[in-house]
Design an enzyme around this catalytic site. Structure first.
Site, PDB file in Angstrom:
ATOM      1  N   HIS A 233     -13.956  -8.676 -27.948  1.00 58.69           N
ATOM      2  CA  HIS A 233     -14.583  -8.299 -26.678  1.00 58.69           C
ATOM      3  C   HIS A 233     -14.156  -6.871 -26.361  1.00 58.69           C
ATOM      4  O   HIS A 233     -12.978  -6.534 -26.492  1.00 58.69           O
ATOM      5  CB  HIS A 233     -14.143  -9.250 -25.563  1.00 58.69           C
ATOM      6  CG  HIS A 233     -14.960  -9.149 -24.320  1.00 58.69           C
ATOM      7  ND1 HIS A 233     -14.907  -8.045 -23.493  1.00 58.69           N
ATOM      8  CD2 HIS A 233     -15.861  -9.993 -23.756  1.00 58.69           C
ATOM      9  CE1 HIS A 233     -15.729  -8.221 -22.476  1.00 58.69           C
ATOM     10  NE2 HIS A 233     -16.324  -9.398 -22.608  1.00 58.69           N
ATOM     11  N   ARG A 249     -19.952  -4.590 -16.621  1.00 60.31           N
ATOM     12  CA  ARG A 249     -20.959  -3.654 -17.121  1.00 60.31           C
ATOM     13  C   ARG A 249     -22.360  -4.113 -16.741  1.00 60.31           C
ATOM     14  O   ARG A 249     -23.255  -3.301 -16.542  1.00 60.31           O
ATOM     15  CB  ARG A 249     -20.802  -3.496 -18.632  1.00 60.31           C
ATOM     16  CG  ARG A 249     -19.551  -2.697 -18.991  1.00 60.31           C
ATOM     17  CD  ARG A 249     -19.204  -2.758 -20.474  1.00 60.31           C
ATOM     18  NE  ARG A 249     -18.569  -4.013 -20.832  1.00 60.31           N
ATOM     19  CZ  ARG A 249     -18.908  -4.753 -21.882  1.00 60.31           C
ATOM     20  NH1 ARG A 249     -19.895  -4.373 -22.672  1.00 60.31           N
ATOM     21  NH2 ARG A 249     -18.266  -5.872 -22.142  1.00 60.31           N
TER      22      ARG A 249
END
EC number: 1.3.5.1
Length: 599
Positions: A233, A249
């Protein structure tokens, strides 16, 4: 040893195990179900999931779009019939969760809110602020207690499953609270024990996630499929590995290097999008493998920053979103950043680096979530359903727990009813052998320490099977894991107590995770191409001619696993170049123009 007789035994009480238990109970109310968990269900690892669960809901979205995003994201190693089933049934399960009480975040008009996630070209990730896993798990748990036929065995550590003549027949577990053992006889078994990322030193997984179910199935002859594909990740906190959800995000957060430059545009994920809530579906919302690989490239170029402890990081900047929006959409992220990094995201960027997060591979299962052993099922991260291929898209995994958890539970209920008579004396003999192995572990002589072996394993896996790999690094990992497995035989268990004997627990867990580490390293070194999360510096291109196939690792008690391969099921999406950013936008525009021309 206590004996308990049930129809179905489920190992693991996270999202997948709970959904399977509920499905089995609904399919046949007369069945007795044992739900066996190392911890209390609300402490299982599903609770750590933050971002959301993917399901088509918007009018401009479609099952086909979700399918195409998933298959391309998985670099065409997905089982496409499984993906088709998944995208069609995920909205049903999200709606069911709502009916059971899951508090999905809402828009002002009352509709379910959805956010963008990496690799998905449209908003389809359902979320409950940034604690989606907690709310999903709580919903499933409170639903499960409505079924009296589900008997919980909390704080029970499963030592092995029992198999008779190719059919799953139960398990042996240790009651950690009492130190006693219990033999649970069943006609179907569901493994839902999570992944194996704790084979790596820097990971997001909780301490309980040690590859238990993976190893148990593996030792009974079920292959582990596609274990070389381990997801990093892109945004973990540098000191702890705690995740900064992709939702950061999805809500408009940006990644910048030491110069404040949004570097992702240099790695096929541009053009640069306006700062704020992103309208563009790329840049920071590229797939996880691509974004993590971009960090590695920036690090090699010297464009990362150093923390006070000398860790290389980039910055996740959320400041432009504003305090009100952050506290509404990402309250938990604000708490975590403050508690573990001393950073207030309202005023400061968050230091982040890639962290091992998810194993795409796992126990090989078929379309019905069943393994090669009749009546043995697997669901969730421990399973290789074929949904994720070579790279998982964020938010597909939480949805997978409930979609395929239901499948596993319903088919386990069917197997439990269909099961033929059992050779109980043979099963009892197996159970006694499990007890004998545990007693032998207590008496084992040697001077090795489980903690030292575990640390060395984590380090060599990071170095050998990281974001980028090559023959030399992987060979080092292969050799070191083989050495550690030999040293494991000389571990001394010094604690002879019976209640919560963590010395024994950690030693057995280490044996499980060493199996997982070996399957990862040996599978990786044999795949001589770059695909998804498996990126080689010495074989930089995808090779569909020789490696459009699944890797199968078969357990070998006396050495390295045997590696074989199986075909990939392709239904409607032929392998193509995997594109994002400007190149993908141009491709989409051309396809749209062609469609309009053909009118």
């Amino acid at each position: 040893m206590q004996t308990v007789n049930v129809d179905i035994a489920i190992v693991g009480a996270g999202g997948g195990g709970l959904r399977a238990a509920i499905a089995a109970a609904e399919a046949n109310p007369n069945l007795k179900i044992a739900l066996v968990s190392k911890v209390y269900p609300m402490r299982t690892h599903t609770v750590a999931a933050e971002g959301g669960a993917a399901a088509v809901i918007k009018e401009e979205d479609s099952y086909d779009k979700h399918f195409q995003d998933t298959v391309a994201g998985g670099d065409w190693l997905c089982e496409q019939d499984v993906v088709e089933y998944f995208v069609q049934h995920s909205p049903v399960e999200m709606t069911q969760l709502e009916r059971w009480g899951c508090p999905w975040s809402r828009k002002a008009d009352g509709d379910v809110n959805v956010r963008r996630f990496g690799g998905m070209k449209i908003e389809r990730t359902w979320f409950a602020a940034d604690k989606t896993g907690f709310h999903l798990l709580h919903t499933l748990f409170q639903t499960s207690i409505q079924y009296p036929q589900i008997q919980r065995f909390d704080e029970h550590f499963v030592l092995d499953i029992l198999v008779d003549d190719g059919h799953a027949r139960g398990m042996v577990a240790m009651n950690m609270m009492e130190g006693s053992l219990v033999q649970i006889n069943a006609n179907a078994v569901v493994i839902a024990t999570g992944g194996g990322c704790r084979a790596f030193k820097f990971n997001t997984n909780g301490g309980i996630v040690t590859g238990d179910g993976l190893s148990m199935a593996y030792r009974h002859g079920v292959p582990l499929r596609d274990m070389e594909f381990v997801q990093y990740h892109p945004t973990g906190l540098p000191n702890t590995g705690i995740l900064m959800t992709e939702g950061c995000r999805g809500e408009g957060g940006i990644l910048v290097n030491k110069d404040g430059y949004r570097y992702l545009q240099d790695y096929g994920l541009g053009p640069e999008t306006p700062i704020g809530k992103p309208q563009n579906k790329y840049m920071e919302l590229g797939p996880r493998d691509k974004v993590s690989q971009a960090f590695w490239q920036e690090w090699k170029k010297g464009n990362t920053l150093k923390t006070a402890k000398g860790v290389d990081v980039v910055h996740l900047d959320l400041r432009h979103l504003g305090e009100k929006y952050l506290h509404e959409r990402l309250p938990f992220i604000c708490e975590l950043a403050s508690a573990y990094e001393g950073v207030n995201p309202v005023n400061e960027p968050i230091p982040v680096r890639p962290v091992v997060h998810y194993t795409m591979g796992g126990i090989e299962v078929d379309f019905n979530s069943e393994t090669r052993i009749k009546g043995l099922f697997a669901v969730g991260e421990c399973a290789s359903s074929g949904l994720h291929g070579a790279n998982r898209l964020g938010s597909n995994s939480l949805a997978e727990l409930v979609v395929l958890g239901r499948v596993a539970g319903e088919y386990a209920a069917q197997r439990a009813v269909e099961a033929q008579s059992v050779n109980q004396s043979a099963v009892d003999a197996q159970a006694k052998d499990v007890v004998a192995r545990l007693e032998a572990l207590h008496k084992q002589e040697g001077n090795e320490s489980w903690s030292e072996i575990r640390d060395e394993m984590g380090t060599v896996m990071e170095e050998g099977c990281g974001i980028y790999r090559d023959q030399a690094s992987m060979q080092k990992a292969v050799d070191k894991i083989a050495e550690l497995k030999e040293r494991y035989k000389r571990i001394r268990v010094s604690d002879n107590s019976s209640v919560f004997n963590t010395d024994v627990l950690y030693t057995v867990e280490l044996g499980y995770i060493l199996d997982v580490a070996q399957s990862i390293a040996n599978s990786a070194i044999e795949r001589k191409e770059s695909r998804g999360a498996h990126q080689r510096l010495d074989y930089t291109e995808r090779d569909d001619v020789n490696y459009l196939k699944h890797t199968l690792a078969f357990y070998n008690e006396n050495g390295a696993p045997r590696i074989e391969y199986s075909p990939v099921k392709i239904t409607k999406s032929q392998p193509a170049k995997r594109v994002y950013g400007a190149e993908a936008e141009a491709q989409e525009a051309a396809a749209k123009a062609k469609e309009q021309a053909n009118g």
